[in-house]
Design a protein around this motif. Structure first.
Motif, PDB file in Angstrom:
ATOM      1  N   VAL A 159       0.844  -1.202   0.000  1.00 44.50           N
ATOM      2  CA  VAL A 159       0.000   0.000   0.000  1.00 44.50           C
ATOM      3  C   VAL A 159       0.876   1.247   0.000  1.00 44.50           C
ATOM      4  O   VAL A 159       0.637   2.188  -0.753  1.00 44.50           O
ATOM      5  N   LEU A 160       1.908   1.249   0.826  1.00 41.00           N
ATOM      6  CA  LEU A 160       2.784   2.425   0.921  1.00 41.00           C
ATOM      7  C   LEU A 160       3.552   2.668  -0.381  1.00 41.00           C
ATOM      8  O   LEU A 160       3.862   3.816  -0.705  1.00 41.00           O
ATOM      9  N   ARG A 161       3.842   1.612  -1.138  1.00 43.43           N
ATOM     10  CA  ARG A 161       4.513   1.792  -2.433  1.00 43.43           C
ATOM     11  C   ARG A 161       3.640   2.564  -3.416  1.00 43.43           C
ATOM     12  O   ARG A 161       4.140   3.175  -4.352  1.00 43.43           O
ATOM     13  N   GLU A 162       2.329   2.535  -3.219  1.00 45.30           N
ATOM     14  CA  GLU A 162       1.405   3.240  -4.107  1.00 45.30           C
ATOM     15  C   GLU A 162       1.272   4.728  -3.767  1.00 45.30           C
ATOM     16  O   GLU A 162       0.723   5.489  -4.550  1.00 45.30           O
ATOM     17  N   VAL A 163       1.781   5.127  -2.614  1.00 46.03           N
ATOM     18  CA  VAL A 163       1.703   6.524  -2.186  1.00 46.03           C
ATOM     19  C   VAL A 163       2.697   7.339  -3.013  1.00 46.03           C
ATOM     20  O   VAL A 163       3.826   6.904  -3.229  1.00 46.03           O
ATOM     21  N   PRO A 164       2.292   8.515  -3.466  1.00 50.75           N
ATOM     22  CA  PRO A 164       3.226   9.350  -4.237  1.00 50.75           C
ATOM     23  C   PRO A 164       4.485   9.671  -3.425  1.00 50.75           C
ATOM     24  O   PRO A 164       4.417   9.841  -2.205  1.00 50.75           O
ATOM     25  N   SER A 165       5.607   9.772  -4.106  1.00 56.10           N
ATOM     26  CA  SER A 165       6.873  10.107  -3.451  1.00 56.10           C
ATOM     27  C   SER A 165       6.836  11.552  -2.958  1.00 56.10           C
ATOM     28  O   SER A 165       6.000  12.355  -3.387  1.00 56.10           O
ATOM     29  N   SER A 166       7.766  11.884  -2.083  1.00 50.20           N
ATOM     30  CA  SER A 166       7.847  13.262  -1.596  1.00 50.20           C
ATOM     31  C   SER A 166       8.139  14.223  -2.744  1.00 50.20           C
ATOM     32  O   SER A 166       7.616  15.342  -2.767  1.00 50.20           O
ATOM     33  N   GLU A 167       8.920  13.782  -3.710  1.00 52.29           N
ATOM     34  CA  GLU A 167       9.203  14.627  -4.868  1.00 52.29           C
ATOM     35  C   GLU A 167       7.931  14.912  -5.661  1.00 52.29           C
ATOM     36  O   GLU A 167       7.685  16.039  -6.088  1.00 52.29           O
ATOM     37  N   VAL A 203       0.344  24.226  -7.658  1.00 53.21           N
ATOM     38  CA  VAL A 203      -0.772  25.070  -7.210  1.00 53.21           C
ATOM     39  C   VAL A 203      -0.273  26.309  -6.466  1.00 53.21           C
ATOM     40  O   VAL A 203      -1.037  26.999  -5.799  1.00 53.21           O
ATOM     41  N   GLY A 204       1.026  26.550  -6.577  1.00 54.17           N
ATOM     42  CA  GLY A 204       1.575  27.790  -6.049  1.00 54.17           C
ATOM     43  C   GLY A 204       2.051  27.758  -4.612  1.00 54.17           C
ATOM     44  O   GLY A 204       2.307  28.810  -4.031  1.00 54.17           O
ATOM     45  N   LEU A 205       2.150  26.576  -4.010  1.00 54.86           N
ATOM     46  CA  LEU A 205       2.664  26.498  -2.643  1.00 54.86           C
ATOM     47  C   LEU A 205       4.139  26.140  -2.699  1.00 54.86           C
ATOM     48  O   LEU A 205       4.512  25.044  -3.114  1.00 54.86           O
ATOM     49  N   ASP A 206       4.959  27.067  -2.287  1.00 54.86           N
ATOM     50  CA  ASP A 206       6.399  26.837  -2.221  1.00 54.86           C
ATOM     51  C   ASP A 206       6.707  26.186  -0.880  1.00 54.86           C
ATOM     52  O   ASP A 206       6.528  26.808   0.171  1.00 54.86           O
ATOM     53  N   ILE A 207       7.152  24.940  -0.916  1.00 51.77           N
ATOM     54  CA  ILE A 207       7.384  24.194   0.317  1.00 51.77           C
ATOM     55  C   ILE A 207       8.466  24.844   1.171  1.00 51.77           C
ATOM     56  O   ILE A 207       8.395  24.809   2.399  1.00 51.77           O
ATOM     57  N   GLN A 208       9.465  25.471   0.548  1.00 52.42           N
ATOM     58  CA  GLN A 208      10.508  26.160   1.318  1.00 52.42           C
ATOM     59  C   GLN A 208       9.912  27.327   2.109  1.00 52.42           C
ATOM     60  O   GLN A 208      10.264  27.545   3.265  1.00 52.42           O
ATOM     61  N   SER A 209       8.999  28.047   1.482  1.00 52.14           N
ATOM     62  CA  SER A 209       8.326  29.151   2.162  1.00 52.14           C
ATOM     63  C   SER A 209       7.480  28.625   3.319  1.00 52.14           C
ATOM     64  O   SER A 209       7.432  29.219   4.397  1.00 52.14           O
ATOM     65  N   PHE A 210       6.807  27.520   3.097  1.00 54.55           N
ATOM     66  CA  PHE A 210       5.998  26.879   4.140  1.00 54.55           C
ATOM     67  C   PHE A 210       6.886  26.504   5.323  1.00 54.55           C
ATOM     68  O   PHE A 210       6.561  26.792   6.474  1.00 54.55           O
ATOM     69  N   LEU A 229       4.826  14.783  -4.495  1.00 56.33           N
ATOM     70  CA  LEU A 229       3.973  15.644  -3.675  1.00 56.33           C
ATOM     71  C   LEU A 229       4.447  17.090  -3.723  1.00 56.33           C
ATOM     72  O   LEU A 229       3.629  18.015  -3.833  1.00 56.33           O
ATOM     73  N   ASN A 230       5.747  17.301  -3.648  1.00 54.70           N
ATOM     74  CA  ASN A 230       6.281  18.664  -3.761  1.00 54.70           C
ATOM     75  C   ASN A 230       5.950  19.270  -5.113  1.00 54.70           C
ATOM     76  O   ASN A 230       5.608  20.462  -5.200  1.00 54.70           O
ATOM     77  N   ALA A 231       6.021  18.477  -6.175  1.00 50.17           N
ATOM     78  CA  ALA A 231       5.665  18.973  -7.508  1.00 50.17           C
ATOM     79  C   ALA A 231       4.189  19.370  -7.555  1.00 50.17           C
ATOM     80  O   ALA A 231       3.834  20.400  -8.142  1.00 50.17           O
TER      81      ALA A 231
END
Length: 99
Positions: free
Chosen positions: A41-49, A58-65, A51-53
């Motif tokens: 199940v966890l292999r089906e979860v999107p990678s952090s990369e 949608v305009g959310l800069d993770i570094q700013s967050f 998710l960051n993309a």
């Protein structure tokens, strides 16, 4: 720690967790028994990369967050968000395996 995190709402959070009994349960044997399925199940979860993309698209800069909220506040959110729900979530898996 729940009182520190949730301040005025802490009593309700603690009441919910006392009612649910999640902290008294030992889920490690269940994880061990179902490890292959859980990993599948966890292999089906999107990678952090990925998710960051998505967030960047949608305009959310993770570094700013990260800068706005800080590492400690974000870690507290990851560690204690599980306490707000009356159902099991992947955050309990994280908690159980990381403590």
């Amino acid at each position: 720690e729940i009182r520190r995190i949730y301040t005025d709402a802490a009593a309700g959070v603690l009441e919910l967790q006392d009612k649910q009994g999640w902290y008294e349960q030992d889920r490690l044997p269940v994880y061990a028994e179902n490890g292959d399925e859980i990993r599948g199940v966890l292999r089906e979860v999107p990678s952090s990369e990925t998710l960051n993309a998505y967030l960047n698209s949608v305009g959310l800069d993770i570094q700013s967050f990260d800068t706005t909220y800080g590492k400690n506040k974000i870690q507290d959110a990851i560690w204690y968000a599980k306490d707000l729900k009356d159902r099991y979530s992947v955050l309990w898996l994280y908690y159980d395996l990381m403590r």
